[in-house]
Design a protein around this motif. Sequence first.
Motif, PDB file in Angstrom:
ATOM      1  N   HIS A 133       0.807  -1.222   0.000  1.00 33.58           N
ATOM      2  CA  HIS A 133       0.000   0.000   0.000  1.00 33.58           C
ATOM      3  C   HIS A 133       0.838   1.269   0.000  1.00 33.58           C
ATOM      4  O   HIS A 133       0.565   2.182  -0.766  1.00 33.58           O
ATOM      5  N   PRO A 134       1.860   1.364   0.847  1.00 35.80           N
ATOM      6  CA  PRO A 134       2.665   2.596   0.800  1.00 35.80           C
ATOM      7  C   PRO A 134       3.444   2.739  -0.496  1.00 35.80           C
ATOM      8  O   PRO A 134       3.685   3.860  -0.954  1.00 35.80           O
ATOM      9  N   ALA A 135       3.831   1.615  -1.108  1.00 39.55           N
ATOM     10  CA  ALA A 135       4.699   1.713  -2.277  1.00 39.55           C
ATOM     11  C   ALA A 135       3.938   2.183  -3.510  1.00 39.55           C
ATOM     12  O   ALA A 135       4.493   2.849  -4.378  1.00 39.55           O
ATOM     13  N   ALA A 136       2.658   1.850  -3.589  1.00 39.58           N
ATOM     14  CA  ALA A 136       1.891   2.156  -4.787  1.00 39.58           C
ATOM     15  C   ALA A 136       1.605   3.649  -4.871  1.00 39.58           C
ATOM     16  O   ALA A 136       1.588   4.342  -3.863  1.00 39.58           O
ATOM     17  N   PRO A 137       1.367   4.163  -6.105  1.00 36.25           N
ATOM     18  CA  PRO A 137       0.895   5.544  -6.225  1.00 36.25           C
ATOM     19  C   PRO A 137      -0.443   5.692  -5.498  1.00 36.25           C
ATOM     20  O   PRO A 137      -1.194   4.718  -5.398  1.00 36.25           O
ATOM     21  N   MET A 189       0.583   3.464   7.951  1.00 39.26           N
ATOM     22  CA  MET A 189      -0.428   3.527   9.008  1.00 39.26           C
ATOM     23  C   MET A 189      -1.802   3.195   8.421  1.00 39.26           C
ATOM     24  O   MET A 189      -2.554   2.395   8.984  1.00 39.26           O
ATOM     25  N   LEU A 190      -2.090   3.791   7.248  1.00 40.71           N
ATOM     26  CA  LEU A 190      -3.391   3.523   6.623  1.00 40.71           C
ATOM     27  C   LEU A 190      -3.497   2.056   6.210  1.00 40.71           C
ATOM     28  O   LEU A 190      -4.567   1.450   6.290  1.00 40.71           O
ATOM     29  N   ALA A 191      -2.368   1.475   5.777  1.00 40.77           N
ATOM     30  CA  ALA A 191      -2.401   0.074   5.372  1.00 40.77           C
ATOM     31  C   ALA A 191      -2.732  -0.808   6.564  1.00 40.77           C
ATOM     32  O   ALA A 191      -3.547  -1.736   6.466  1.00 40.77           O
ATOM     33  N   PHE A 192      -2.137  -0.522   7.704  1.00 35.03           N
ATOM     34  CA  PHE A 192      -2.452  -1.301   8.904  1.00 35.03           C
ATOM     35  C   PHE A 192      -3.913  -1.112   9.301  1.00 35.03           C
ATOM     36  O   PHE A 192      -4.566  -2.016   9.802  1.00 35.03           O
ATOM     37  N   TYR A 204     -14.149   5.587   2.881  1.00 33.10           N
ATOM     38  CA  TYR A 204     -13.262   6.463   3.651  1.00 33.10           C
ATOM     39  C   TYR A 204     -11.802   6.084   3.497  1.00 33.10           C
ATOM     40  O   TYR A 204     -10.938   6.950   3.633  1.00 33.10           O
ATOM     41  N   LYS A 205     -11.536   4.806   3.189  1.00 30.54           N
ATOM     42  CA  LYS A 205     -10.131   4.478   3.021  1.00 30.54           C
ATOM     43  C   LYS A 205      -9.583   5.074   1.742  1.00 30.54           C
ATOM     44  O   LYS A 205      -8.459   5.549   1.698  1.00 30.54           O
ATOM     45  N   SER A 206     -10.396   5.093   0.669  1.00 31.44           N
ATOM     46  CA  SER A 206      -9.857   5.733  -0.526  1.00 31.44           C
ATOM     47  C   SER A 206      -9.721   7.234  -0.289  1.00 31.44           C
ATOM     48  O   SER A 206      -8.739   7.842  -0.733  1.00 31.44           O
ATOM     49  N   LEU A 207     -10.657   7.807   0.456  1.00 33.40           N
ATOM     50  CA  LEU A 207     -10.525   9.240   0.784  1.00 33.40           C
ATOM     51  C   LEU A 207      -9.209   9.501   1.506  1.00 33.40           C
ATOM     52  O   LEU A 207      -8.454  10.414   1.163  1.00 33.40           O
ATOM     53  N   LEU A 208      -8.915   8.660   2.495  1.00 38.67           N
ATOM     54  CA  LEU A 208      -7.697   8.880   3.275  1.00 38.67           C
ATOM     55  C   LEU A 208      -6.443   8.652   2.431  1.00 38.67           C
ATOM     56  O   LEU A 208      -5.479   9.410   2.535  1.00 38.67           O
TER      57      LEU A 208
END
Lengths: 664, 304
Positions: free
Chosen positions: A234-238, A299-302, A347-351
């Motif tokens: 998740h962090p690695a992707a655009p 953090m968002l991925a977790f 909300y996850k896509s928003l974040l």
Amino acid sequence: MSLEIVIWCALIAAGISCLTIPFLPSRFKSSAAFIFVLCIAIASSIPSISVLTGSPIEMIFHGSGVFGNIPVRIDALSAWFILIVNFTCISGALYGIGYMKPYEDQKSNTSLHWILFVVFQVSMISVCVLHNSLAFLIAWEIMSISSALLVIFEHHKSDTLKAGMNYLVQMHIGVVFLSIAFIWIYFSEGSFEFEKIASFFAHHPPALLFLLFFVGFGIKSGFIPLHTWLPYAHPAAPAHVSGVMSGVIVKMGIYGLLRIVFYLYSDLVFLGESVLILSVLTSFYGILNAAVVRDFKRMLAFCTIENIGIIGMGIGIGMIGKGINNPYLMLLGFTGALLHTLNHSLYKSLLFFTAGNLYQKLHTRNMEHLGGLIKKMPSTGFFFLCGALAIGGLPPFNGFISEFLIYSGLVEGIKSDNVQFSAMMMLCIVGLALVGGISLLTFTKSFSVIFLGTPRTELEHHPEEVSLIMRIPLFLILAAIVIIGIFPNAVFIPALSIVSGLNGVHSFPDEIMTVSPLLAIIGRVSLMLILFIALIYYVRSTITASKSSVYLPTWGCGYGSPNGRMQYTAKSFSKSFAKLFSFIVMEKKKYHEIDVKTIFPQSRTFHSNYLEFFEKNILDPVDNRILAFMNYFTFIHNGRLQVYILYGFFFIVILIAATFFNLL
Amino acid sequence: MNILSLILILCASLFFTGIVIRTKSILSGRKGPGIFQPLKDIWRLFRKGAVYSQTSSYIFQIAPSIYFASVLIAIFLIPVGNHPGIISFRGDFIFFAYVLALGKFFMIISAMDTGSSFSGMGASREALYSLLAEPAFFILMGSFALLTGYSSFYEIFSALHFGSSISYAVGFLAAIVLVIIALIENSRMPIDDPKTHLELTMIHEVMILDNSGFDLGLILYATNLKFAMYGALIANFFLTPGYEWYYSIPIFIGVQFVFAITVGIIESFMARFRMNHNPQYIFMLTSISILIFLGVLLILGKIA
């Protein structure tokens, strides 16, 4: 519109996109991709919406002898997930137009990226509609591969590449489990069609097959201990890809799981309990790690893992309800799970998109470096705040609605006659309450460290608000979040009809009929809350308008020159919490002890980070053992072509010998 | 309209802190301020101008209003005896917990908004302690949902009746849990000392160091309301159904009074815990509520 036309529309749009995107001037590529995504979304949403209000649509392709018949079927469950996929993909592509602007000079890279994005969307929709295991697996593979390639957009960075590889390998481990499960069914029932899963479950004990499916789909959705790809990919992707990945790709695992669960006949209670317990642990583990990491995308991925846990809790409750023949419990659980799937995708896509805004402007993912951004990037800050409130399950946003349903399910479960259930449901309530509390901590920390106070370090890049095109999708998502929060019945009633339709509940139990008015009340109370806040703030503003207001430096306890470094950091905010749970989130410190001989202080470094429990204690040791063991076999693949040809020769000889002696 | 509970809680909130302070002053042998002094302080704050931190943003300005609104909505959910609150629905205790969490969320981020090195400390502690107290409340309400078979405040409290000796024990434990939760949520002794003047040791007070004027008044009054709200929850355990309003109102006032005096006594005779002991103390709360759950199982004859 018949299903056939829809399928052709979608496939043709995807095909045209593959052919045209590479030849467009680079500044039109993303817009073109957005238009294709929109076309596919519209084409597939129209039948989905009609399915939600009517009956399933089905069409059968007569495949070859290998495949058997390939039923393409949109039932209510598929329709629900297709709509989620489409909404998230549209917002993702729209956001991507702005996000990919700085990368316009990488022509071939962006072309590939956008083609893959379209392919990715089509593959996800196909996963939802194909009811033949082989075809399903192919779509599933295309989905995994295209998303893995989307992840490694910035392939010149070794971290990104590593995350992409990790993801790809883990997805294939998942596919192995799924393939075994499907092949087992094929040998037992003689067909690849999904209906046969039901007949398998009708005749055999389900536990082992369910376990295979659970592992296969669980890797995709990130249940512990199968989650380890998530915090890297998740962090690695655009940003727009991470938004879509976290929003929907992990949900494809949930889709598969639900599909299987709906075919189950027996042993539901035991399996449901297992799913429930594992989900609580998943959710707890996810949020625990989210509370301590400093990379905000990680953090968002977790947090995604946490939310998958909450969805899993809903599924577990539903399974138990089905098992003990309590339709009310079943409906609450499954409906809660479906709604949470939708809410989380929003909300996850928003974040993730707001995180993308930050990354685009600041080129860092470390929240410790940030601070005070709400003044420089007000809309981004506002969207992040709304997302944070929604993900914390706080009213008046949508997260509360689904968590409320799951809580209601748990409370209903407590009331059951069985002590074992009561105790277990009580534990789950404790878990969910604790998770809610920790997510409050996580998001107050993240929001305030990133957006409030003053900058903690000198930033290389001057922060500024992102362009309008990147804010439009955020507005759309926020609107959806608020609407669901205030009018929950708009999504609750369809979800309820999906669950009852798929589980053959024709007459609703009396209790469930009261849930919809209940949600209407909650919506009204949420609205009341908003009005109250507005009223109190209005009163406050009118009163304070006439009073003097002075702006002075923050009270520094008598100290005259406080600076940004003196503020609480993300680390210090969660330190006392992390200490409490240090048996799970282990802190690793790197520093040199002060040498006795050094008289004068010298420059020193101190580094600390939190290790991930499963990776550190389970995966890495196992990995290392396997690698050490595999080292013994390096002589086999020694890189010499001649030897490889010799292997081929040996193989043919063995084959001939085996046929000769009638062994094959 | 069932505004009885709202009116009663509003009335109680006027006296509550005053009684606490009065108790403390009597116990320490001081003359002490009058019962209405806290209210007068708040009223004075309402009429004052404000000083804002230059670092702060709009979050700092809206947070007190949201906090106040969230407490008010939470109060709407509280019943009194056989009068339901203004809003009452199944599972309203979940809404209760989450709407309070909304207020807390904003107070925490508004503390961080000042960029002060002290406020962050309080914010972090507030987040930690309130998350640790959360499970106890849910176990408590879950147990009573199991005991009565209902899941809203009003239905639970009106179906609640004490019969066996275990049920009295359960009621007593529940009252203890609620008192302690109230102390934690309102940042009183032994978790936090509202009268301390050392920033390093404060929780709630340090979060609102930079608030002033009307906003500070709102926050202080919301704290009073919160106290009265928890008092009302406790009182509900003693308002078993069948009591007419002329019984329930005196009982309600009596319970609030006793609660306030108890808080005063605790604050007079206990020292604040060391910060690193607080989590243990709050975990203890969870174990008491597990006892309640076991008690409920015993009452229902599910475990022998």
